[in-house]
Design a protein around this motif. Structure first.
Motif, PDB file in Angstrom:
ATOM      1  N   PHE A  88       0.819  -1.205   0.000  1.00 48.91           N
ATOM      2  CA  PHE A  88       0.000   0.000   0.000  1.00 48.91           C
ATOM      3  C   PHE A  88       0.856   1.261   0.000  1.00 48.91           C
ATOM      4  N   ALA A  89       2.014   1.195   0.636  1.00 45.05           N
ATOM      5  CA  ALA A  89       2.938   2.329   0.590  1.00 45.05           C
ATOM      6  C   ALA A  89       3.424   2.548  -0.842  1.00 45.05           C
ATOM      7  N   LYS A  90       3.701   1.472  -1.562  1.00 44.48           N
ATOM      8  CA  LYS A  90       4.129   1.597  -2.963  1.00 44.48           C
ATOM      9  C   LYS A  90       2.988   2.122  -3.828  1.00 44.48           C
ATOM     10  N   LEU A  91       1.755   1.676  -3.544  1.00 45.44           N
ATOM     11  CA  LEU A  91       0.599   2.116  -4.325  1.00 45.44           C
ATOM     12  C   LEU A  91       0.339   3.613  -4.176  1.00 45.44           C
ATOM     13  N   ARG A  92       0.922   4.215  -3.172  1.00 41.71           N
ATOM     14  CA  ARG A  92       0.799   5.661  -3.014  1.00 41.71           C
ATOM     15  C   ARG A  92       1.463   6.390  -4.179  1.00 41.71           C
ATOM     16  N   TRP A  93       2.577   5.848  -4.674  1.00 42.30           N
ATOM     17  CA  TRP A  93       3.372   6.530  -5.684  1.00 42.30           C
ATOM     18  C   TRP A  93       3.228   5.951  -7.082  1.00 42.30           C
ATOM     19  N   GLU A  94       2.917   4.655  -7.175  1.00 43.72           N
ATOM     20  CA  GLU A  94       2.795   4.037  -8.500  1.00 43.72           C
ATOM     21  C   GLU A  94       1.838   2.861  -8.440  1.00 43.72           C
ATOM     22  N   SER A  95       1.355   2.478  -9.602  1.00 41.58           N
ATOM     23  CA  SER A  95       0.436   1.347  -9.653  1.00 41.58           C
ATOM     24  C   SER A  95       1.213   0.033  -9.620  1.00 41.58           C
ATOM     25  N   VAL A  96       0.539  -1.013  -9.174  1.00 39.34           N
ATOM     26  CA  VAL A  96       1.105  -2.357  -9.145  1.00 39.34           C
ATOM     27  C   VAL A  96       0.099  -3.274  -9.824  1.00 39.34           C
TER      28      VAL A  96
ATOM     29  N   SER B  18      -3.891  -3.077 -13.051  1.00 41.12           N
ATOM     30  CA  SER B  18      -3.103  -2.411 -12.010  1.00 41.12           C
ATOM     31  C   SER B  18      -4.015  -1.625 -11.073  1.00 41.12           C
ATOM     32  N   PHE B  19      -3.483  -1.332  -9.875  1.00 42.29           N
ATOM     33  CA  PHE B  19      -4.257  -0.670  -8.837  1.00 42.29           C
ATOM     34  C   PHE B  19      -3.495   0.521  -8.277  1.00 42.29           C
ATOM     35  N   ARG B  20      -4.239   1.475  -7.703  1.00 40.14           N
ATOM     36  CA  ARG B  20      -3.691   2.625  -6.992  1.00 40.14           C
ATOM     37  C   ARG B  20      -4.525   2.854  -5.745  1.00 40.14           C
ATOM     38  N   LEU B  21      -3.994   3.659  -4.834  1.00 37.03           N
ATOM     39  CA  LEU B  21      -4.745   4.025  -3.629  1.00 37.03           C
ATOM     40  C   LEU B  21      -5.757   5.121  -3.934  1.00 37.03           C
ATOM     41  N   THR B  22      -6.854   5.098  -3.207  1.00 36.71           N
ATOM     42  CA  THR B  22      -7.819   6.196  -3.225  1.00 36.71           C
ATOM     43  C   THR B  22      -7.414   7.193  -2.135  1.00 36.71           C
ATOM     44  N   PRO B  23      -8.062   8.358  -2.061  1.00 39.34           N
ATOM     45  CA  PRO B  23      -7.757   9.273  -0.950  1.00 39.34           C
ATOM     46  C   PRO B  23      -7.992   8.635   0.420  1.00 39.34           C
ATOM     47  N   LEU B  24      -9.028   7.821   0.554  1.00 33.79           N
ATOM     48  CA  LEU B  24      -9.260   7.117   1.818  1.00 33.79           C
ATOM     49  C   LEU B  24      -8.114   6.150   2.100  1.00 33.79           C
ATOM     50  N   GLY B  25      -7.693   5.409   1.091  1.00 34.15           N
ATOM     51  CA  GLY B  25      -6.574   4.486   1.254  1.00 34.15           C
ATOM     52  C   GLY B  25      -5.301   5.212   1.647  1.00 34.15           C
ATOM     53  N   LEU B  26      -5.050   6.337   1.024  1.00 39.73           N
ATOM     54  CA  LEU B  26      -3.869   7.139   1.342  1.00 39.73           C
ATOM     55  C   LEU B  26      -3.885   7.578   2.800  1.00 39.73           C
ATOM     56  N   GLU B  27      -5.036   8.021   3.262  1.00 40.60           N
ATOM     57  CA  GLU B  27      -5.155   8.472   4.652  1.00 40.60           C
ATOM     58  C   GLU B  27      -4.876   7.328   5.628  1.00 40.60           C
ATOM     59  N   LEU B  28      -5.419   6.151   5.357  1.00 44.86           N
ATOM     60  CA  LEU B  28      -5.217   5.018   6.262  1.00 44.86           C
ATOM     61  C   LEU B  28      -3.777   4.516   6.244  1.00 44.86           C
ATOM     62  N   VAL B  29      -3.161   4.494   5.082  1.00 47.29           N
ATOM     63  CA  VAL B  29      -1.762   4.063   4.984  1.00 47.29           C
ATOM     64  C   VAL B  29      -0.865   5.026   5.748  1.00 47.29           C
ATOM     65  N   GLU B  30      -1.078   6.316   5.584  1.00 46.90           N
ATOM     66  CA  GLU B  30      -0.280   7.297   6.320  1.00 46.90           C
ATOM     67  C   GLU B  30      -0.483   7.157   7.822  1.00 46.90           C
ATOM     68  N   LYS B  31      -1.700   6.868   8.236  1.00 45.70           N
ATOM     69  CA  LYS B  31      -1.996   6.673   9.666  1.00 45.70           C
ATOM     70  C   LYS B  31      -1.184   5.509  10.222  1.00 45.70           C
ATOM     71  N   TRP B  32      -1.164   4.377   9.511  1.00 48.84           N
ATOM     72  CA  TRP B  32      -0.465   3.203  10.024  1.00 48.84           C
ATOM     73  C   TRP B  32       1.046   3.313   9.872  1.00 48.84           C
ATOM     74  N   GLU B  33       1.516   4.043   8.886  1.00 48.88           N
ATOM     75  CA  GLU B  33       2.962   4.274   8.793  1.00 48.88           C
ATOM     76  C   GLU B  33       3.428   5.125   9.964  1.00 48.88           C
ATOM     77  N   ALA B  34       2.633   6.118  10.332  1.00 48.98           N
ATOM     78  CA  ALA B  34       2.989   6.988  11.455  1.00 48.98           C
ATOM     79  C   ALA B  34       2.904   6.242  12.793  1.00 48.98           C
ATOM     80  N   ALA B  35       2.098   5.178  12.833  1.00 46.41           N
ATOM     81  CA  ALA B  35       1.913   4.422  14.072  1.00 46.41           C
ATOM     82  C   ALA B  35       2.847   3.219  14.167  1.00 46.41           C
ATOM     83  N   GLY B  36       3.921   3.215  13.395  1.00 45.81           N
ATOM     84  CA  GLY B  36       4.888   2.133  13.525  1.00 45.81           C
ATOM     85  C   GLY B  36       5.194   1.365  12.264  1.00 45.81           C
TER      86      GLY B  36
END
Length: 136
Positions: free
Chosen positions: A36-44, A94-112
């Motif tokens: 999901f961190a990779k999907l923030r910047w590019e599709s997989v 291929s897939f990418r993150l939505t704005p909701l996905g981006l918010e949740l990924v950033e939340k969990w990256e910040a939490a460890g």
């Protein structure tokens, strides 16, 4: 309601149940946060997630068939975490993150930097939401 600021600066409000369902689906999915961190910047694409390549890349917890990848990503699309990538000729695999996905990924990256583990009750709840949902 939770407010999310999407990349272009637009503000999107999501009801709390939508966020809870997306978090639960993400924790129960067979994917690691690295995907999901990779999907923030590019599709997989699906082939990069299937089989041993998905495990070697650090994207999946165990080898998955392409059908399993499609099934899991389709559920994440339905809960609002992912979207299909579109090119000049239409939809791709291929897939990418939505704005909701981006918010949740950033939340969990910040939490460890790890997705919280899903309990058996979480998995049952996700299964129930996935298979017994009512059409809108």
């Amino acid at each position: 309601m939770v407010v999310v600021t999407s990349p272009p600066g637009k503000i999107i409000s999501y009801p709390a149940p939508t966020i809870d369902r997306a978090e639960l689906a993400l924790r129960c999915a067979p994917f690691h946060l690295a995907l999901f961190a990779k999907l923030r910047w590019e599709s997989v694409s699906v082939p990069k997630l299937a089989g041993d390549l998905g495990v070697k890349s650090g994207y999946t917890r165990y080898p998955l068939s392409e059908l399993s990848v499609e099934t899991a990503t389709n559920w994440l699309i339905q809960v609002g975490m992912l979207r299909r990538e579109v090119d000049g000729q239409g939809l791709t695999d291929s897939f990418r993150l939505t704005p909701l996905g981006l918010e949740l990924v950033e939340k969990w990256e910040a939490a460890g930097g790890r997705l919280p583990p899903a309990s058996i009750f979480d998995r049952i709840g996700n299964w129930r939401a996935r298979w017994f949902r009512l059409p809108f």
